[in-house]
Motif scaffolding. Sequence first.
Motif, PDB file in Angstrom:
ATOM      1  N   TYR A   5       0.830  -1.206   0.000  1.00 15.37           N
ATOM      2  CA  TYR A   5       0.000   0.000   0.000  1.00 15.37           C
ATOM      3  C   TYR A   5       0.859   1.247   0.000  1.00 15.37           C
ATOM      4  O   TYR A   5       1.961   1.252   0.535  1.00 15.37           O
ATOM      5  N   ASP A   9      -2.636   5.319   1.802  1.00 15.15           N
ATOM      6  CA  ASP A   9      -3.602   4.265   1.902  1.00 15.15           C
ATOM      7  C   ASP A   9      -3.597   3.623   3.285  1.00 15.15           C
ATOM      8  O   ASP A   9      -4.615   3.129   3.760  1.00 15.15           O
ATOM      9  N   ARG A 405      -7.915  -1.887   6.937  1.00 14.67           N
ATOM     10  CA  ARG A 405      -9.324  -2.082   6.584  1.00 14.67           C
ATOM     11  C   ARG A 405      -9.497  -3.062   5.425  1.00 14.67           C
ATOM     12  O   ARG A 405     -10.483  -3.775   5.340  1.00 14.67           O
ATOM     13  N   LYS A 406      -8.468  -3.107   4.524  1.00 18.63           N
ATOM     14  CA  LYS A 406      -8.645  -3.936   3.335  1.00 18.63           C
ATOM     15  C   LYS A 406      -8.316  -5.402   3.609  1.00 18.63           C
ATOM     16  O   LYS A 406      -8.662  -6.281   2.849  1.00 18.63           O
ATOM     17  N   ALA A 409     -11.471  -7.909   4.526  1.00 15.92           N
ATOM     18  CA  ALA A 409     -12.489  -7.871   3.509  1.00 15.92           C
ATOM     19  C   ALA A 409     -13.458  -9.053   3.649  1.00 15.92           C
ATOM     20  O   ALA A 409     -13.076 -10.079   4.177  1.00 15.92           O
TER      21      ALA A 409
END
Lengths: 409, 598
Positions: A5, A9, A405-406, A409
């Motif tokens: 990232y 990000d 956060r990613k 998922a």
Amino acid sequence: MRIDYKLRDRFDFGLLLPVLILFFIWLAAIYSSTYKHPSAQGNFNRQIVWGIAAVIIFFVVYSLPTNTFKQISIPAYLVTILLLIVVLLIGRKVSGAKAWLSIGGFGFQPSEFAKIGTILAMAKFLSKKTVDIETLKDLSIALVIGTFPVLLILMEPDMGTAMVFLSFILILIFWKGISVFAMFVVLSPAFIAVSSLFGPYYFYGALVLVTIILIVFRKNLFLSGSIFALNLASGFFTEYVYRALSPHQHKRIQAFIDPMSDPLGSGYNTIQAKVAIGSGGLFGKGFLAGNQTQLQFIPEQWTDFIYCVIGEEFGFIGSIIVIGLFVYLFFRILNIASSSKDEFLSLTAIGILAVFFTHFIINIGMVVGIMPVIGLPLPYVSYGGSSLIANMIMLGIVANIYRTRKMYA
Amino acid sequence: MNTESFASIHRKTLISVLIIISAALLGFRLFQMQIINRNAYENKSAENSIKSIEQLPLRGVFYDRNGKLLVSNVPAYTLRITPAEYDKKLNHLLETVLEVDSGYIDNILYQYRAFSKYQPVKIKRGVGFDIIAWLEENSEELPGVDYIVEMHRDYPAGVNGSHIFGYIKEISPKQLKKQKDYYNLGDYIGYKGLEKTYEKKLRGEKGWKYVLVDSRRRMIGKYKDGKQDLRPVKGSDLILSIDADVQKIAEQEFIGKRGALVAIDPQTGEVLALVSSPEYDLSKFSYITPKEFLSQLYSDPSKPLFNRATMSVKPPGSTYKMLAAIAGLDLGVITPSTTFYCSGGVDLGRFFKCHGVHGNINVIHAIEKSCNSFFYNLIFKIGLDKWAEYSRRFGFGHKTGIDLDEENAGLIPTSKYYEKIYGPKWPRTIMASLVIGQGETSVTPLQLAQYTALIANDGVTYQPHLVKGYIDDNTGEVVPYQYKKIEAGIDKKVFEIVKEGMFLVVNGEGTATHIRSDEFKIAGKTGTSQNPHGKDHAWFVAFAPFDNPQIAVAVLVENVGFGGTHAAPIAKKVIEAYLQNLKDNPKQLDKSIAILKQ
């Protein structure tokens, strides 16, 4: 799976930026309010040390593996409860509340950290796959986890912090997805409780209102009857709790209803705070030039009444900027909460938002005279080490949630 | 499970709305306070932190006509309590030390309960130095108790002057309502006498010091470095027309007597001495007035607070005979050679007595011998209204306008007056009583002194007054006040005839030959005012020296009988004292002013 990232990000500058600006406003306000003060002149330097410590803690929390929070939630909660009991036994009394523990010369407030432990524990319970918030059992467990520390805090007694707890408890079960009726079941006793403080007629009126709403919901008689009984009990219980409150809190409640009833006593702060803010005008009187602030009309104004300093010395524009920064921060946290795919993390973020928001609305509301004087600091702006560190931990948790956060998922 | 509700868009929107509404509410409240109501809060803020401290000016003092200090200011200690710091347990101790009743302090503090707790309350004025010393020593154990130095009046010349000077007192709430622009609660104001008349001149102008205070009203610095401070302006010092030595002698003469004396310089209208006896002790009024003292004064049958010199109205007796003589001569109804026959009285339907048998007697000897018969005849030639008109020209029947606020006009009856009582056929014999200064004719000692001054100075004098002028603080010069000139408008020859008669009263075979003096030629006239309630009142009017009158005196001694015996010797003493002083020390005032200027 490893994705490289970009920094942007992984780190939400939108989250830290308002806090950094608040940090400078906070430095100015603390400096101004303790400037030339006989006993509080060291507060500024002390707070800088706290500030540096808080920033370090923020980055530590930010860098932790995200699942740590879930792992430590139960131990954190238990330690929290323990500390709250310890403070009741050996705590130090400051302005009527036994809320401080002394460790090696530093005083800290367990209740500040209890917020984090309780949020984590509630979030953990609510995020269990088997939990249905609509069942009485699960709702009750959630509420017991949340309100047990509240009882301990009320024994200190610390009204303000107790209200913060009630606020995030409600927001958490709301975010979890409680139905309108269940929310009514939770809220109506509180409504009755507050009404009963104003006197018997308000109490009766509120009871009638609750009864009417119960009829509108058309639930079965047994359930409706139980809820009514719960409400009734809440009203009488409040009477008992009110008596348990300390005299200075009674006075504060009375002074809110009519500040002029005791202009030199508990209403004094409210009057002087309003004068300070009102006299600031559009642009304020200028840094170190506010006479209300510099002449120390409000005792210990660097704590709960710090917003007066901003209102007086930086005027309407300065005050609105502070509100704007908070609103911006709230929306960032709300977005993170809403975009997080993990239920536990989402709930944790929303709980933290509730804490900040409650502090914000009660503190500024009390300073501008639309809320009773309940001692709650303004996050990032009021003087105080425990509260700053706790706030920075919470901000670190939210930043951490954003960072990963990613991955959830 | 209700998973579809979890973190739903609706719930997010609801929270967003909650945040926005709360922020808007706070923003609106701030707008209301900081933009709309800003001025109100700003005023409160200024009131909060700037305290104005009154700087009381020094009150002007009184000098006599020779520059002698009559009334001055001396410092006195006032004990104060600041309720916020004070412990009521000390009440008993303080009350014992101050020698006041128990409950005294509580009572005063109760009166001031509505004021700020941080504002000191004055507990007792005129506290002795021994108590102040004790206070200094034990200040550690007496929190909230302190003292300040206030000025009170002192009378260093030994002149009582109670009816001249008057006194100052704390302003009453009633007066305060009318004069809010200058005075505050607890301020002093002239209550009587010259202190009252010249209040505005004497008080000066208050100054103001502006200081910054903190929330406990503690001073923490000057406001704007004291640039807005206003220095108090000292009150003006007054130069009185009184001669301290003469006044003192007059006061001594009246000890144990009731009555009044007014001495005037006939050429200027300046009052040289003014006594009303009994007097009262002004120094007891000057800072704190004990209640017992006041009630004693009010209930005293000899009325010491009543200014007899300007307020008591009595028939003038025979001292009034000169008026008819002047009227008769001026109107031409008699000449110096006109005689009337005195057989020990005159039959006017009923017999009006004289106190002797004077045979054929002219105006000069009628005054010398105080022959009633001559004047019984004369008044019918003059007529009542003409006589009353002459009375008014000599200052009777109306106030003289002296610079004391308490004054009576007296009464000079006219034919209208009697018509109102008796109808058009009012008994004309009344006039016989009036002309010899009895009946309804009533005058004040001050009016009689002015009348004597007018006779002495051939019909010209100035409005009687007690203050010559004030000292200009910038230049040190005396700025004189201007007074109204009074002219009787009568030929000098008339006065020469009347004065001849008055000269003979003392230096011929008259009624006051016992006060004859070789050094100063005194002319005078005795009078006895009939008193239906007791012994007669004694009058004496006089002026001297005969050739160049410098002093005119009217003396009244109540309830003693004949005027020549009781009033005349007092007049003589006063006249001699003044004329001797004039002879020994001419131009005393100029010398004193020169000293004052340095």
